[in-house]
Write an enzyme that holds these catalytic residues in place. Structure first.
Site, mmCIF file in Angstrom:
data_model
loop_
_atom_site.group_PDB
_atom_site.id
_atom_site.type_symbol
_atom_site.label_atom_id
_atom_site.label_comp_id
_atom_site.label_asym_id
_atom_site.label_seq_id
_atom_site.Cartn_x
_atom_site.Cartn_y
_atom_site.Cartn_z
ATOM 1 C CE1 TYR A 82 -102.016 9.900 93.855
ATOM 2 C CE2 TYR A 82 -103.617 9.668 95.629
ATOM 3 C CZ TYR A 82 -103.143 10.361 94.532
ATOM 4 O OH TYR A 82 -103.774 11.494 94.115
ATOM 5 C CG ASP A 133 -102.419 8.625 87.003
ATOM 6 O OD1 ASP A 133 -102.149 9.652 86.340
ATOM 7 O OD2 ASP A 133 -102.868 8.672 88.164
ATOM 8 N NE ARG A 175 -99.009 7.323 87.704
ATOM 9 C CZ ARG A 175 -99.488 7.408 88.938
ATOM 10 N NH1 ARG A 175 -99.667 6.316 89.654
ATOM 11 N NH2 ARG A 175 -99.800 8.576 89.458
ATOM 12 C CG HIS A 176 -94.850 9.557 86.618
ATOM 13 N ND1 HIS A 176 -95.066 9.459 87.973
ATOM 14 C CD2 HIS A 176 -95.966 10.120 86.103
ATOM 15 C CE1 HIS A 176 -96.244 9.975 88.261
ATOM 16 N NE2 HIS A 176 -96.826 10.375 87.151
#
Ligand SMILES: *[C@@H]1O[C@H](CO)[C@@H](O)[C@H](O)[C@H]1NC(C)=O
Ligand SMILES: *[C@@H]1O[C@H](CO)[C@@H](O)[C@H](O)[C@H]1NC(C)=O
Ligand SMILES: *[C@@H]1O[C@H](CO)[C@@H](O)[C@H](O)[C@H]1NC(C)=O
Ligand SMILES: *[C@@H]1O[C@H](CO)[C@@H](O)[C@H](O)[C@H]1NC(C)=O
Ligand SMILES: *[C@@H]1O[C@H](CO)[C@@H](O)[C@H](O)[C@H]1NC(C)=O
Ligand SMILES: *[C@@H]1O[C@H](CO)[C@@H](O)[C@H](O)[C@H]1NC(C)=O
Length: 462
Positions: free
Chosen positions: A55, A357, A83-84
């Site tokens: 995160y 992820d 990753r987004h």
């Protein structure tokens, strides 16, 4: 610092110099609240914000090896697996966090000290989609890639694939916008192939089809390592929070309260870190980072018997692009897509792929990037130090990116391969990586025997 890492003296010095540089750049523009930057990513309060596991907002990870291409070498191939960007909590978590805040606000009569803000805090987080801060991360990421490879990319447009979920597709679009902006292009590129994330689809950017992996009990290994670690580090935090607020949070709810720190930070792009972050100490963030790291390592990485196997298809695609030879894979690639030059060209030399992820953790494991990391302990922080380079924040933060590049160097017949993880050069010790982290293309391909032989794909259906 809770991490027992023993970085070399060189590295300690390097770290000191770079931290000093970061502090200086942070101090510079008074009143400028932009914590996210194209070159270095997220740089506000690095002593805690770089310890939020997956995160964390993307930040440039310190590298022992210089990230600049060695002198006399020209880039001849550049790819990114991304990753987004930062998002709101996933749907189930969004409900759980909202209920937790509601419970605390209903049960607590006096909010004091670092908890004072909670009295009037309004829970307004959405679910699943990118936040504005996450969108900006992706624009910055496209610009970061362009900046690094500007000369090489002058007349090129990357071939772009995205996994099919909304936030991944939007991330690819924002990345392309940042790329075009930095390259001063008139037109923004487009996604060439989007691969659906539906059951039964072969998708190298999202795991779906290895039956044994999807149905468990292998998926419980990550959870159980996390639960063991929770028992070690959560009780003292839980007791403090409960005593201060006069509530009865469970261990899981205590983790949720910690999760609110990154998610609340992500929902307000211009402010510095959320007030939720100040409820916890620096040591506690290191413990939290390790908790998230265990989930990735035992859920999808080297710690899971079928983790690395989920990344095999992507690695075989990467080898095909590096060598300009057809994909040879019998795992999760889609042969219809990969045998068609319009959906899987081999001669483009610049590529961008967008994923998640968990899938990226599996791909890194399939490549063997963390083979020399000591297996992570579920009862004491281990293996995440700078020498090993493995932590969820260092590998798969929001907008994480692995660059794989080829270099053509003066006086050398063969091209070299380098792998750069969030700006940190991977040492590639398994194919004879030199002081620049370079392996020859043939040695690199040779080292990937795990992927080339299909990993343990046969066990998916045993
Ligand atoms: C704020 O900082 C960012 C990152 O360093 C920089 O790009 C931007 O120009 C700054 N804005 C102002 C108004 O100083
Ligand atoms: C908090 O109290 C309000 C008003 O009494 C109630 O509607 C709500 O359901 C409660 N929320 C929780 C999580 O207990
Ligand atoms: C493979 O890709 C083709 C073309 O997009 C699609 O029609 C087909 O459903 C895919 N098959 C699998 C098993 O993913
Ligand atoms: C924790 O690690 C120990 C030692 O490696 C192992 O025996 C045990 O099964 C692990 N427990 C869980 C719940 O993962
Ligand atoms: C999809 O993957 C399965 C399992 O490896 C394989 O049997 C099948 O041929 C693949 N389908 C396509 C279209 O590539
Ligand atoms: C990483 O370790 C696995 C398991 O031992 C092995 O099969 C694989 O070949 C290794 N990868 C590399 C690149 O050395």
């Amino acid at each position: 610092m809770a991490s027992p890492g023993r970085p070399s003296r060189f590295f300690a010095l390097f770290l000191l110099v770079s931290l000093t540089a970061i502090r200086r750049s942070l101090a510079a523009p008074a009143g400028n609240k932009s914590c996210d930057t194209i070159d270095h990513g997220y740089r506000c309060s690095p002593e805690t914000t770089h310890f939020w596991g997956q995160y964390s907002l993307w930040f440039s990870v310190p590298s022992e090896i210089s990230v600049e291409p060695p002198s006399g070498c020209d880039v001849s191939f550049a790819s990114v697996l991304s990753r987004h960007g930062g998002r709101d909590p996933t749907a189930n978590k969004a409900i759980a966090y909202g209920a937790l805040i509601g419970y605390i606000q209903n049960s607590t009569t006096t909010f004091t000290d670092e908890f004072a803000f909670l009295k009037d805090y309004q829970y307004t987080l959405g679910a699943d989609q990118l936040t504005d801060a996450g969108r900006q991360e992706m624009v910055n990421s496209g610009a970061h890639f362009y900046r690094r490879y500007a000369k090489f990319l002058e007349n090129k447009t990357p071939f772009v694939r995205s996994s099919g979920q909304d936030r991944v597709i939007e991330s690819a679009e924002k990345w392309l916008a940042g790329f075009a902006q930095e390259g001063k292009r008139d037109e923004v590129g487009k996604i060439d192939v989007s691969i659906p994330e539906t059951k039964g689809q072969n998708n190298t950017l999202s795991h779906e089809i290895c039956a044994k992996f999807e149905k468990g009990p292998l998926d419980k290994i990550g959870d159980s390592a996390q639960m063991t670690w929770i028992d070690k580090f959560i009780p003292s935090i839980q007791q403090r929070v409960n005593a201060k607020l006069g509530v009865k949070l469970t261990p899981t709810e205590t983790i949720y309260l910690m999760d609110m720190c990154p998610f609340d930070t992500l929902s307000s792009p211009t402010a510095a870190v959320s007030k939720f972050c100040h409820i916890f100490t620096e040591d506690e963030w290191h413990q939290y980072d390790y908790y998230e790291t265990l989930g990735k390592y035992y859920g999808y990485g080297n710690g899971n018997p079928l983790g690395p196997t989920q990344g095999v298809g992507y690695v075989n695609e990467l080898l095909a692009r590096l060598t300009e030879k057809p994909v040879d894979d019998h795992t999760n690639t889609n042969s219809t897509l990969d045998s068609d030059p319009s959906t899987f060209p081999l001669d483009r030399k610049a590529y961008a792929d967008f994923s998640h992820d968990n899938d990226m953790s599996a791909i890194f494991a399939a490549l063997g990037l963390y083979n020399s990391t000591k297996p992570l302990s579920n009862s004491t922080i281990e293996g995440t130090d700078e020498t090993h380079g493995f932590s969820a924040a260092w590998t798969v933060p929001f907008a994480a990116r692995m660059y794989v590049e080829k270099l053509q160097c003066k006086g050398e017949k063969e091209e070299f391969v380098r792998v750069i993880m969030n700006d940190r050069v991977a040492p590639l010790e398994f194919c004879g990586g030199d002081e620049h982290g370079r392996c020859t293309l043939s040695k690199f391909v040779e080292s990937q025997s795990f992927a080339r032989s299909g990993g343990h794909w046969d066990q998916c259906f045993a």
